[in-house]
Design a protein around this motif. Sequence first.
Motif, mmCIF file in Angstrom:
data_model
loop_
_atom_site.group_PDB
_atom_site.id
_atom_site.type_symbol
_atom_site.label_atom_id
_atom_site.label_comp_id
_atom_site.label_asym_id
_atom_site.label_seq_id
_atom_site.Cartn_x
_atom_site.Cartn_y
_atom_site.Cartn_z
ATOM 1 N N GLU A 90 0.818 -1.207 0.000
ATOM 2 C CA GLU A 90 0.000 0.000 0.000
ATOM 3 C C GLU A 90 0.855 1.260 0.000
ATOM 4 N N THR A 91 2.090 1.135 0.455
ATOM 5 C CA THR A 91 2.987 2.297 0.532
ATOM 6 C C THR A 91 3.123 2.994 -0.815
ATOM 7 N N VAL A 92 3.200 2.205 -1.897
ATOM 8 C CA VAL A 92 3.362 2.783 -3.227
ATOM 9 C C VAL A 92 2.143 3.609 -3.601
ATOM 10 N N CYS A 93 0.959 3.055 -3.394
ATOM 11 C CA CYS A 93 -0.278 3.766 -3.744
ATOM 12 C C CYS A 93 -0.443 5.030 -2.902
ATOM 13 N N VAL A 94 -0.217 4.884 -1.618
ATOM 14 C CA VAL A 94 -0.388 6.018 -0.704
ATOM 15 C C VAL A 94 0.612 7.124 -1.028
ATOM 16 N N GLY A 95 1.780 6.754 -1.555
ATOM 17 C CA GLY A 95 2.813 7.739 -1.837
ATOM 18 C C GLY A 95 2.690 8.417 -3.187
ATOM 19 N N ILE A 96 2.412 7.638 -4.245
ATOM 20 C CA ILE A 96 2.531 8.189 -5.590
ATOM 21 C C ILE A 96 1.374 9.107 -5.964
ATOM 22 N N VAL A 97 0.171 8.815 -5.471
ATOM 23 C CA VAL A 97 -0.989 9.619 -5.866
ATOM 24 C C VAL A 97 -0.871 11.070 -5.416
ATOM 25 N N PRO A 98 -0.594 11.344 -4.136
ATOM 26 C CA PRO A 98 -0.478 12.758 -3.740
ATOM 27 C C PRO A 98 0.723 13.468 -4.346
ATOM 28 N N ILE A 99 1.738 12.730 -4.795
ATOM 29 C CA ILE A 99 2.871 13.360 -5.463
ATOM 30 C C ILE A 99 2.432 13.919 -6.814
ATOM 31 N N PHE A 100 1.618 13.164 -7.546
ATOM 32 C CA PHE A 100 1.232 13.568 -8.896
ATOM 33 C C PHE A 100 -0.054 14.388 -8.975
ATOM 34 N N ALA A 101 -0.927 14.254 -7.986
ATOM 35 C CA ALA A 101 -2.220 14.927 -8.070
ATOM 36 C C ALA A 101 -2.113 16.427 -8.330
ATOM 37 N N PRO A 102 -1.224 17.164 -7.638
ATOM 38 C CA PRO A 102 -1.145 18.616 -7.898
ATOM 39 C C PRO A 102 -0.751 18.958 -9.330
ATOM 40 N N THR A 103 -0.032 18.046 -10.012
ATOM 41 C CA THR A 103 0.336 18.261 -11.414
ATOM 42 C C THR A 103 -0.780 17.834 -12.354
ATOM 43 N N VAL A 104 -1.330 16.642 -12.125
ATOM 44 C CA VAL A 104 -2.227 16.030 -13.095
ATOM 45 C C VAL A 104 -3.630 16.630 -13.064
ATOM 46 N N VAL A 105 -4.154 16.907 -11.884
ATOM 47 C CA VAL A 105 -5.524 17.417 -11.784
ATOM 48 C C VAL A 105 -5.708 18.719 -12.573
ATOM 49 N N PRO A 106 -4.845 19.724 -12.395
ATOM 50 C CA PRO A 106 -5.011 20.954 -13.193
ATOM 51 C C PRO A 106 -4.863 20.728 -14.697
ATOM 52 N N ILE A 107 -3.985 19.824 -15.084
ATOM 53 C CA ILE A 107 -3.794 19.557 -16.515
ATOM 54 C C ILE A 107 -5.069 18.962 -17.114
ATOM 55 N N PHE A 108 -5.653 17.972 -16.446
ATOM 56 C CA PHE A 108 -6.860 17.360 -16.981
ATOM 57 C C PHE A 108 -8.046 18.313 -16.911
ATOM 58 N N GLY A 109 -7.992 19.257 -15.992
ATOM 59 C CA GLY A 109 -9.045 20.257 -15.933
ATOM 60 C C GLY A 109 -8.939 21.286 -17.033
ATOM 61 N N SER A 110 -7.778 21.369 -17.673
ATOM 62 C CA SER A 110 -7.546 22.387 -18.708
ATOM 63 C C SER A 110 -7.264 21.798 -20.080
ATOM 64 N N ILE A 111 -7.252 20.488 -20.182
ATOM 65 C CA ILE A 111 -6.735 19.850 -21.389
ATOM 66 C C ILE A 111 -7.629 20.078 -22.601
ATOM 67 N N GLY A 112 -8.946 20.223 -22.379
ATOM 68 C CA GLY A 112 -9.846 20.483 -23.498
ATOM 69 C C GLY A 112 -10.035 19.303 -24.413
ATOM 70 N N LEU A 113 -9.753 18.074 -23.934
ATOM 71 C CA LEU A 113 -9.942 16.865 -24.736
ATOM 72 C C LEU A 113 -11.025 16.008 -24.100
ATOM 73 N N ASN A 114 -11.724 15.229 -24.911
ATOM 74 C CA ASN A 114 -12.699 14.313 -24.357
ATOM 75 C C ASN A 114 -12.042 12.973 -24.036
ATOM 76 N N ALA A 115 -12.843 12.060 -23.475
ATOM 77 C CA ALA A 115 -12.287 10.785 -23.017
ATOM 78 C C ALA A 115 -11.689 9.978 -24.169
ATOM 79 N N THR A 116 -12.333 9.995 -25.335
ATOM 80 C CA THR A 116 -11.808 9.239 -26.479
ATOM 81 C C THR A 116 -10.449 9.772 -26.905
ATOM 82 N N GLU A 117 -10.322 11.087 -26.919
ATOM 83 C CA GLU A 117 -9.051 11.695 -27.315
ATOM 84 C C GLU A 117 -7.955 11.372 -26.298
ATOM 85 N N ILE A 118 -8.309 11.403 -25.025
ATOM 86 C CA ILE A 118 -7.320 11.081 -23.995
ATOM 87 C C ILE A 118 -6.899 9.620 -24.100
ATOM 88 N N CYS A 119 -7.851 8.725 -24.307
ATOM 89 C CA CYS A 119 -7.519 7.304 -24.432
ATOM 90 C C CYS A 119 -6.718 7.036 -25.705
#
Length: 562
Positions: A90-119
């Motif tokens: 569980e250490t890996v999961c508990v550690g990696i998510v909060p490290i990346f969340a501040p970077t990834v959440v704003p990007i996905f909120g601004s990316i302007g792509l739909n789910a198909t484009e992201i996939c």
Amino acid sequence: GINAEYGEMVNRFTVVCATFLFLVVLNHSNAAHVSLRDVSQLKSVVTCDICTFAVDSLLYLVETKSSEEELEKLATRLCIEFLTPEPYSETVCVGIVPIFAPTVVPIFGSIGLNATEICELEGFCPKVQQRRPSSIVLPPKSHRVSVPSKIQANETLRFLHISDLHYDEMYKVGADAECPDPLCCRSMSNNSNVRKAGKWGDYKCDLNHAMLTSFLDQLASIDPKPDFIIWTGDNTAHDIWAETQEQQLSRLESISKLISTSLPKIQIYPAIGNHDTFPVDQFNLNPIDEAHHDNFVWLREGLAQFWSPFLPADAIATLKEGGYYSVIVKPGLRLIAINTQFGDGDNFYLYLRENQKQQQWDFLIKTLTYAEANGEKVMIIGHIPPYAGPSSSLSTYSEDYLAIVLRYSETILGQFFGHTHQDEFAVNLNGTLAKGVMYVAPSVTPFPDKNPSYRIYEMNQKYDIIDYAQYITDLTLANVNDSPTWKLEYNASELYLLPDLSPASWLNLVHKFQSNDDLFNIWYKFMNTGGPSSPCDAGCKKESLCKMQSTTSDQLNECVKS
């Protein structure tokens, strides 16, 4: 061509990553060491429909202004559900998510792509978008001025190539070398059935202090001393779920000082690796705003300080500006260090279109144009070879790079990378004509399943690469004999009977590999630096041959599919 257990580990890790923050876990689970066949097998499990459903659900959470904390909890819970207790704690999961969340959440909120484009970007859905047109402008060829070399006809230049140290200061002799985390040899247990970390290292763990000391002592003892050293990045351990920005700076400062003091009389030219930043792979030059969590000034200014003993003031200035630089090595010989984070397929900032226009290419083209007009020869160094770059329709990084090296092929004497931890090469092709060579040096770290390595190249008075010698130490014997023995593994010209190391000669060797399995298997053994490896079957051989003839990620993917 990877360890099967390690490939399965990454595959399982990747299944979870079809959704949002799980893309973090996918892209940052040392995917450089995963074969395209492993990835294609995964894509048959995680279908386009599954991916778009998952991404749609998580985009909905973003659009409904779910808090970052709520998203972190969701991602962590799913990570634990799918990945623990096997293959990770569980250490890996508990550690990696909060490290990346501040970077990834704003990007996905601004990316302007739909789910198909992201996939589609992640390869789970068929590619429906064409790559955007390249914006680079290449000037016509200029008249070359002949610059006489300062090297005598019977003399050669020798330079050393080191890459991917991945030094782990937390390595413990006697710790478990098998564990439920991506990186082991750190925790002690009383389990006698688990292999223990050796004094000099382990094939499943990063470089320890004893082997690092032996490595630097070996480099210092080389006689005659190399004229200069290229150092192509990735210096910190693979504990990407436990890193901090402050820790990264401290590690980079420590290893830079250690190399500087261990090799005080040799000129050193470094380049940034994807594990030299934080979070791993991330890099951006745009100002901090709602979409850009970080502009990495801390990294650029830190490296400028740590590498100031190695580089002149003008190189330090562009390093601080964008992570790249150019220097004159000898009269008529120039080195350009590029920042391959602009072509890192795991850099989420590249999802934002404003990050696709690269000032680095303007710098590279301007510098190469000057070199061409003034009769200079140029060597390009960097960390990630371009064929390992982004394959999405958003990026033209590797296509731009190929266009540049083809345009300036008479000026560029060679391109030197690391990142894959393997001993590789690839030819820049213009149609069927070989126009350049990319040399990919294996790692110093033994992770995964490699013997620590370094390489020495030779140049003639025309600044042509005429040979290289690959050196290794056998990690198993080092632990058995309680002492590493560094030895010549092979000379390229002798091993492959090359008349020279021109692009045409390397391409001819690829053609020989196609029809000669024995010769190919010799290359495959040395590609793995003699470390533990599985036999290379027909699919493995095809992928290897495709890589040898690819500069862009699309060239590689299309060749493997053909």
